[in-house]
Scaffold this motif. Structure first.
Motif, mmCIF file in Angstrom:
data_model
loop_
_atom_site.group_PDB
_atom_site.id
_atom_site.type_symbol
_atom_site.label_atom_id
_atom_site.label_comp_id
_atom_site.label_asym_id
_atom_site.label_seq_id
_atom_site.Cartn_x
_atom_site.Cartn_y
_atom_site.Cartn_z
ATOM 1 N N THR A 198 0.856 -1.179 0.000
ATOM 2 C CA THR A 198 0.000 0.000 0.000
ATOM 3 C C THR A 198 0.897 1.236 0.000
ATOM 4 O O THR A 198 2.123 1.125 0.132
ATOM 5 C CB THR A 198 -0.956 0.024 1.206
ATOM 6 O OG1 THR A 198 -1.947 1.026 1.002
ATOM 7 C CG2 THR A 198 -0.218 0.328 2.503
ATOM 8 N N GLN A 199 0.300 2.394 -0.174
ATOM 9 C CA GLN A 199 1.093 3.620 -0.242
ATOM 10 C C GLN A 199 1.154 4.322 1.104
ATOM 11 O O GLN A 199 0.306 4.122 1.966
ATOM 12 C CB GLN A 199 0.514 4.559 -1.295
ATOM 13 C CG GLN A 199 -0.904 4.996 -1.031
ATOM 14 C CD GLN A 199 -1.764 4.940 -2.277
ATOM 15 O OE1 GLN A 199 -1.555 4.109 -3.151
ATOM 16 N NE2 GLN A 199 -2.736 5.817 -2.371
ATOM 17 N N GLU A 251 2.787 7.637 6.583
ATOM 18 C CA GLU A 251 1.800 6.761 7.228
ATOM 19 C C GLU A 251 0.867 6.135 6.191
ATOM 20 O O GLU A 251 0.513 6.791 5.212
ATOM 21 C CB GLU A 251 0.953 7.539 8.234
ATOM 22 C CG GLU A 251 1.707 7.981 9.476
ATOM 23 C CD GLU A 251 0.765 8.507 10.546
ATOM 24 O OE1 GLU A 251 1.128 8.458 11.715
ATOM 25 O OE2 GLU A 251 -0.347 8.966 10.178
ATOM 26 N N PRO A 252 0.446 4.878 6.419
ATOM 27 C CA PRO A 252 -0.436 4.204 5.457
ATOM 28 C C PRO A 252 -1.921 4.480 5.714
ATOM 29 O O PRO A 252 -2.750 3.573 5.664
ATOM 30 C CB PRO A 252 -0.104 2.729 5.684
ATOM 31 C CG PRO A 252 0.187 2.661 7.147
ATOM 32 C CD PRO A 252 0.910 3.953 7.478
ATOM 33 N N PHE A 253 -2.254 5.740 6.004
ATOM 34 C CA PHE A 253 -3.638 6.083 6.332
ATOM 35 C C PHE A 253 -4.092 7.313 5.556
ATOM 36 O O PHE A 253 -3.276 8.124 5.107
ATOM 37 C CB PHE A 253 -3.792 6.363 7.829
ATOM 38 C CG PHE A 253 -3.373 5.236 8.710
ATOM 39 C CD1 PHE A 253 -4.160 4.093 8.818
ATOM 40 C CD2 PHE A 253 -2.196 5.302 9.435
ATOM 41 C CE1 PHE A 253 -3.765 3.040 9.628
ATOM 42 C CE2 PHE A 253 -1.795 4.260 10.255
ATOM 43 C CZ PHE A 253 -2.594 3.122 10.351
ATOM 44 N N PHE A 302 8.249 -2.060 -5.627
ATOM 45 C CA PHE A 302 7.436 -0.951 -5.111
ATOM 46 C C PHE A 302 8.138 -0.217 -3.969
ATOM 47 O O PHE A 302 8.104 1.013 -3.908
ATOM 48 C CB PHE A 302 6.069 -1.455 -4.647
ATOM 49 C CG PHE A 302 5.050 -1.529 -5.743
ATOM 50 C CD1 PHE A 302 4.295 -0.419 -6.091
ATOM 51 C CD2 PHE A 302 4.836 -2.709 -6.438
ATOM 52 C CE1 PHE A 302 3.353 -0.476 -7.108
ATOM 53 C CE2 PHE A 302 3.894 -2.784 -7.454
ATOM 54 C CZ PHE A 302 3.156 -1.669 -7.794
ATOM 55 N N LEU A 303 8.765 -0.965 -3.073
ATOM 56 C CA LEU A 303 9.423 -0.339 -1.925
ATOM 57 C C LEU A 303 10.588 0.564 -2.351
ATOM 58 O O LEU A 303 10.962 1.480 -1.626
ATOM 59 C CB LEU A 303 9.923 -1.408 -0.953
ATOM 60 C CG LEU A 303 8.831 -2.223 -0.240
ATOM 61 C CD1 LEU A 303 9.445 -3.332 0.592
ATOM 62 C CD2 LEU A 303 7.953 -1.338 0.628
ATOM 63 N N THR A 311 4.668 0.789 1.268
ATOM 64 C CA THR A 311 5.000 -0.109 2.368
ATOM 65 C C THR A 311 4.195 -1.395 2.204
ATOM 66 O O THR A 311 3.245 -1.451 1.414
ATOM 67 C CB THR A 311 4.683 0.546 3.729
ATOM 68 O OG1 THR A 311 5.221 -0.260 4.787
ATOM 69 C CG2 THR A 311 3.175 0.690 3.948
ATOM 70 N N GLU A 312 4.563 -2.430 2.944
ATOM 71 C CA GLU A 312 3.860 -3.710 2.818
ATOM 72 C C GLU A 312 2.474 -3.641 3.467
ATOM 73 O O GLU A 312 2.238 -2.853 4.383
ATOM 74 C CB GLU A 312 4.687 -4.836 3.440
ATOM 75 C CG GLU A 312 5.971 -5.120 2.676
ATOM 76 C CD GLU A 312 6.664 -6.391 3.140
ATOM 77 O OE1 GLU A 312 5.965 -7.294 3.664
ATOM 78 O OE2 GLU A 312 7.891 -6.493 2.974
#
Length: 298
Positions: A113-114, A119-121, A258-259, A276-277
């Motif tokens: 995810t991005q 932060e992934p939110f 991606f990372l 991030t994963e």
């Protein structure tokens, strides 16, 4: 003399046989290489806005996988779900809602995810024009009969699912046809919603916070013309998910690729600062919201 001729013929035949085998092997390798790894992407912005970034992503993944990669932006969210469901694509960039639907239907697995500012939110916003008399969601509810309201794609998490639950809980929305607003429309994408609010074609609209900020930063909309009158709780970011049959080696190569992405144009297409994963468990709250709305069964 006869023996020499026979030896020559045998050597020639053996050489041709080896050449034929080599040609067949080369053809097989060529065919393997030409079998593209296909990726479907939801239209977080209008399709044309994403094409150059997706071309760059395609080039990076082709190199990292050592295999042709094809990235296609679909015209709507549901098309990506169905493509995964019918084995037309190997990987997809989903919204959280479309991901949980695809996971239920076809076993799609979230792997990446991005990140937004590390932060992934992100959040769902309800926005309105700066000249609007609305200053809060309470104002929106109290004056709903006078408001033209815009959602994004009907299958969008932040552009439809989460704000529709909030408005349903407040008694002003059940569906496009059953609601307390002057009118309700689905624009199909976040940038279309933002432009509809900016141009005062609607009184308020629901949008992804990260995409909203990216649209402002890129100058595609004028941030000084907007007010945010509601913000949801944190939502886990959009996942990149692979087909259930994808092998572990390919999954690890995709994660590594991606990372390592730092290209600003690719990141900017998603309003991201990096990747991030991710895993299926990260989307349990969205799954529960989808169950609440009757989109999937418990």
């Amino acid at each position: 003399m006869v023996n020499k001729k026979m030896i020559f013929v045998l050597i020639l035949a053996f050489t041709l046989l080896l050449t034929g085998c080599g040609s067949n092997a080369n053809d097989e390798n060529k065919n393997d290489k030409e079998e593209a790894f296909t990726i479907g992407v939801i239209p977080v912005q209008t399709v044309g806005e994403m094409e150059m970034a997706m071309d760059k992503l395609q080039t990076i993944l082709t190199k990292e996988l050592n295999r042709d990669v094809s990235v296609e932006v679909y015209p709507d969210y549901n098309g990506v779900v169905e493509a995964m469901n019918y084995n037309k694509i190997d990987m997809a960039y989903f919204g959280p809602l479309t991901y949980v639907v695809a996971h239920e239907k076809s076993g799609a697995k979230a792997i990446i995810t991005q990140l937004i500012d590390g932060e992934p939110f992100y959040h769902s916003y309800i926005i309105t024009h700066k000249d609007s008399p609305l200053n809060s969601i309470d104002d929106l509810v109290a004056n709903s009969k006078d408001i033209d309201f815009a959602f994004g794609d009907i299958n969008s998490t932040s552009g439809s699912l989460i704000p529709s639950i909030e408005l349903k809980d407040r008694g002003v929305f059940e569906s496009e046809d059953v609601n307390q607003f002057k009118s309700v429309r689905y624009t199909g994408s976040h940038d279309a919603t933002a432009l509809a609010v900016q141009n005062q074609q609607v009184g308020a609209g629901a949008i992804d916070s990260a995409i909203y900020n990216q649209l402002v930063d890129s100058g595609k909309i004028d941030g000084s013309l907007f007010k945010t009158i509601w913000q949801s709780e944190k939502l886990f970011q959009y996942p990149w998910a692979v087909h259930k049959d994808t092998n572990d080696v390919t999954i690890q190569k995709l994660k590594d690729a991606f990372l390592a992405i730092e290209d600003e144009e690719i990141l900017g297409a998603f309003g991201a600062s990096g990747f991030t994963e991710a895993s299926n468990e990260d989307f349990e709250s969205i799954r529960q919201a989808a169950i609440k709305q009757g989109i999937i069964n418990e």
